[in-house]
Design a protein around this motif. Structure first.
Motif, PDB file in Angstrom:
ATOM      1  N   LEU A   1      17.664 -52.786   7.714  1.00  0.00           N
ATOM      2  CA  LEU A   1      17.125 -51.274   7.592  1.00  0.00           C
ATOM      3  C   LEU A   1      15.983 -51.137   8.703  1.00  0.00           C
ATOM      4  N   VAL A   2      15.987 -50.426   9.675  1.00  0.00           N
ATOM      5  CA  VAL A   2      15.020 -50.477  10.591  1.00  0.00           C
ATOM      6  C   VAL A   2      14.157 -49.275  10.598  1.00  0.00           C
ATOM      7  N   ILE A   3      12.878 -49.150  10.472  1.00  0.00           N
ATOM      8  CA  ILE A   3      12.218 -47.970  10.199  1.00  0.00           C
ATOM      9  C   ILE A   3      11.479 -47.564  11.667  1.00  0.00           C
ATOM     10  N   VAL A   4      11.654 -46.616  12.212  1.00  0.00           N
ATOM     11  CA  VAL A   4      11.393 -46.209  13.526  1.00  0.00           C
ATOM     12  C   VAL A   4      10.514 -44.620  13.355  1.00  0.00           C
ATOM     13  N   PRO A   5       9.735 -44.565  14.763  1.00  0.00           N
ATOM     14  CA  PRO A   5       8.974 -43.274  14.672  1.00  0.00           C
ATOM     15  C   PRO A   5      10.205 -42.094  14.957  1.00  0.00           C
TER      16      PRO A   5
ATOM     17  N   GLN B   1      21.808 -43.930  16.990  1.00  0.00           N
ATOM     18  CA  GLN B   1      23.078 -43.914  17.768  1.00  0.00           C
ATOM     19  C   GLN B   1      23.342 -45.547  18.347  1.00  0.00           C
ATOM     20  N   MET B   2      22.245 -46.161  18.705  1.00  0.00           N
ATOM     21  CA  MET B   2      22.526 -47.682  19.122  1.00  0.00           C
ATOM     22  C   MET B   2      22.724 -48.470  17.889  1.00  0.00           C
ATOM     23  N   MET B   3      22.076 -48.351  16.961  1.00  0.00           N
ATOM     24  CA  MET B   3      22.171 -49.600  15.878  1.00  0.00           C
ATOM     25  C   MET B   3      23.239 -49.068  14.927  1.00  0.00           C
TER      26      MET B   3
ATOM     27  N   ILE C   1      23.561 -51.607  11.243  1.00  0.00           N
ATOM     28  CA  ILE C   1      22.134 -51.556  11.091  1.00  0.00           C
ATOM     29  C   ILE C   1      21.784 -49.932  10.663  1.00  0.00           C
ATOM     30  N   MET C   2      21.153 -50.014   9.560  1.00  0.00           N
ATOM     31  CA  MET C   2      20.739 -48.368   9.191  1.00  0.00           C
ATOM     32  C   MET C   2      19.216 -48.201   9.704  1.00  0.00           C
TER      33      MET C   2
END
Length: 157
Positions: free
Chosen positions: A76-80, A89-91, A96-97
């Motif tokens: 799980l990736v947290i992004v701005p 779209q990339m992940m 990857i969520m």
């Protein structure tokens, strides 16, 4: 016991660790950099890898992709919020969520449920793969023995 690793700048790890503990993760370790996290991941198996981007000297996205190729952990990736659509779209194709900041507890809870579902499905695939490898190995041994015996019989004639 569910295990997680939080990869984030130092000032953000405590809140994320607390959220994971509330969600039933019995073991949560934290790392400030992808290099430190890689050491943990090489020496232990995690159910969840939570990456709060950006990291200190990198985005953390390359690290997430690397983890998706080398572990069966949910990632799980947290992004701005401003980059969440592009990153998602990339992940997504990498398994990857992506969740955007700020994080709501409700949404975070559901992402963790999704990750648990994915992890369970991955475990079933790994189990089936192991079973198939065992069956293939047995077949190869039988065929090898058959060929050896056949050759011996041919030589005797």
């Amino acid at each position: 016991m569910k295990k997680a690793i939080v990869v984030s700048k130092l000032n953000n790890t405590q809140a994320l660790t607390a959220l994971l503990k509330e969600e039933g993760f019995g073991s949560v370790v934290s790392a400030e950099t992808s290099e430190i996290a890689k050491d943990f991941i090489e020496n232990d198996e995690f159910d969840l890898i939570l990456i709060n981007t950006p990291l200190e000297n990198e985005t953390g996205l390359e690290f997430a992709i690397s983890c998706s190729k080398t572990t069966i952990a949910s990632i799980l990736v947290i992004v701005p919020v401003k980059s969440s659509n592009d990153v998602a779209q990339m992940m997504t194709s990498q398994g990857i969520m992506v969740i955007s900041k700020p994080i709501s507890k409700h949404l975070f809870h559901h992402y963790l449920l999704f990750s648990e579902c994915f992890k369970e499905r991955m475990n079933r695939v790994v189990k089936e793969n192991t079973k198939l490898k065992t069956q293939v190995t047995k077949i190869i041994k039988r065929v090898t023995n058959f060929v050896k015996n056949f050759i011996k019989k041919k030589k005797k004639k």
